[in-house]
Design an enzyme around this catalytic site. Structure first.
Site, PDB file in Angstrom:
ATOM      1  N   VAL A 137       0.842  -1.198   0.000  1.00  0.00           N
ATOM      2  CA  VAL A 137       0.000   0.000   0.000  1.00  0.00           C
ATOM      3  C   VAL A 137       0.876   1.247   0.000  1.00  0.00           C
ATOM      4  O   VAL A 137       1.700   1.438   0.888  1.00  0.00           O
ATOM      5  CB  VAL A 137      -0.928   0.018   1.237  1.00  0.00           C
ATOM      6  CG1 VAL A 137      -1.879   1.196   1.169  1.00  0.00           C
ATOM      7  CG2 VAL A 137      -1.686  -1.293   1.359  1.00  0.00           C
ATOM      8  N   CYS A 138       0.653   2.132  -0.978  1.00  0.00           N
ATOM      9  CA  CYS A 138       1.505   3.319  -1.111  1.00  0.00           C
ATOM     10  C   CYS A 138       1.479   4.200   0.130  1.00  0.00           C
ATOM     11  O   CYS A 138       2.514   4.635   0.594  1.00  0.00           O
ATOM     12  CB  CYS A 138       1.069   4.134  -2.329  1.00  0.00           C
ATOM     13  SG  CYS A 138       1.907   5.733  -2.461  1.00  0.00           S
ATOM     14  N   PHE A 139       0.280   4.465   0.669  1.00  0.00           N
ATOM     15  CA  PHE A 139       0.177   5.440   1.743  1.00  0.00           C
ATOM     16  C   PHE A 139       0.498   4.857   3.114  1.00  0.00           C
ATOM     17  O   PHE A 139       0.251   5.476   4.134  1.00  0.00           O
ATOM     18  CB  PHE A 139      -1.219   6.083   1.744  1.00  0.00           C
ATOM     19  CG  PHE A 139      -1.362   7.139   0.693  1.00  0.00           C
ATOM     20  CD1 PHE A 139      -1.223   8.482   1.003  1.00  0.00           C
ATOM     21  CD2 PHE A 139      -1.609   6.792  -0.621  1.00  0.00           C
ATOM     22  CE1 PHE A 139      -1.332   9.458   0.034  1.00  0.00           C
ATOM     23  CE2 PHE A 139      -1.723   7.764  -1.606  1.00  0.00           C
ATOM     24  CZ  PHE A 139      -1.587   9.105  -1.274  1.00  0.00           C
TER      25      PHE A 139
END
Length: 276
Positions: free
Chosen positions: A147-149
């Site tokens: 997950v990027c965030f």
């Protein structure tokens, strides 16, 4: 002040969005267009994955299908992003542009000045993330999830310690392409449904941790901001942050045809999106 091109593409398909970013990089490298600031959205909402990400390992493709999301591999690195209620931006500029640092992290800082001012114009006390502890630096090298965030990288924007924008960068043909997501709202459950986890307990732990590390603009404001208001704030932010004058740019019919062909042949292809 130097003049840069400005493009507001509106909501486009995932393959068109990635093809246009690549085409702008190519045209700028050939001296055909000036540096570019571009804002865009996604139709349909899309899960994009980083260039090096492994689909089979990280992504729950059944959930992507059930939610009727688009799916595309970016030409940039980083982790997966759910592009839904957000403004996406891209910056295309040569590596030898005046005052542009040669290192990736310092170039992030210069380009992200525009994001910083944009967040401040929306009334948010944003600042740059600089991972300090060995644990934070290790997590950047080996992230705990796709997950990027899930954690901020160097010089990404945070408010109250939580990440509000995620960016990725590539350099090709002497040109920097940096693009990223400015979150207006997050649907956490939809986001986490799109990833593979070893078991539900790990997912729950990761999702709890995510809430402490990421936040959307509208969760921080007494009144929600529209996409149009956000675009206006970051338009001004990039002009001030980069000390530039933005001039509207419209693609020619020939350029549009090139982008459409690139989108179809590359970014809509299974070979590109699933083969890594």
């Amino acid at each position: 002040m130097k003049q840069w091109a400005f493009i507001d593409s509106g909501k486009r398909s995932p393959e068109y969005n990635m093809a246009l970013d690549e085409a702008l990089l190519k045209w700028h490298s050939e001296g055909l267009i000036p540096p570019v600031i571009r804002f865009y959205g996604w139709n349909p909402a899309t899960l994009s994955i980083g260039y090096f990400q492994q689909v089979e390992r990280d992504i729950n493709l059944e959930a992507v299908k059930e939610y009727e999301l688009g799916f595309v591999r970016r030409p940039t690195g980083g982790r997966a992003v759910l592009h839904d209620k957000e403004v996406t931006y891209s910056v295309i500029v040569t590596e030898d542009y005046p005052d542009m640092p040669s290192t990736v992290t310092e170039a992030y800082r210069v380009i992200s000045e525009g994001l910083l001012i944009g967040f401040q114009k929306l009334g948010l006390d944003a600042y740059f993330a600089v991972p300090k502890t060995e644990e934070e630096k290790a997590e950047l090298r080996e992230p705990r999830s796709g997950v990027c965030f899930d954690s901020p990288s160097y010089y990404e924007l945070v408010v109250e310690g939580r990440k509000v924008a995620g960016s990725a960068q590539t350099r090709q043909k002497g040109v920097i392409l940096q693009h990223g997501s400015i979150l207006l709202d997050i649907d956490e459950d939809k986001l986490f449904d799109c990833f593979n986890f070893k078991n539900d307990r790990i997912r729950e732990r990761m999702q709890r941790g995510f809430r402490k590390k990421a936040v959307a603009i509208n969760a921080l404001r007494p009144t929600p901001v529209s996409m149009e208001e956000a675009v206006e704030a970051f338009y001004v932010g990039f002009e001030k942050g980069l000390n530039i004058d933005l001039v509207p740019y419209k693609l020619s019919d020939e350029q549009e045809s090139y982008v459409d062909q690139l989108a179809k042949e590359k970014y809509a292809s299974d070979e590109w999106n699933y083969s890594k």
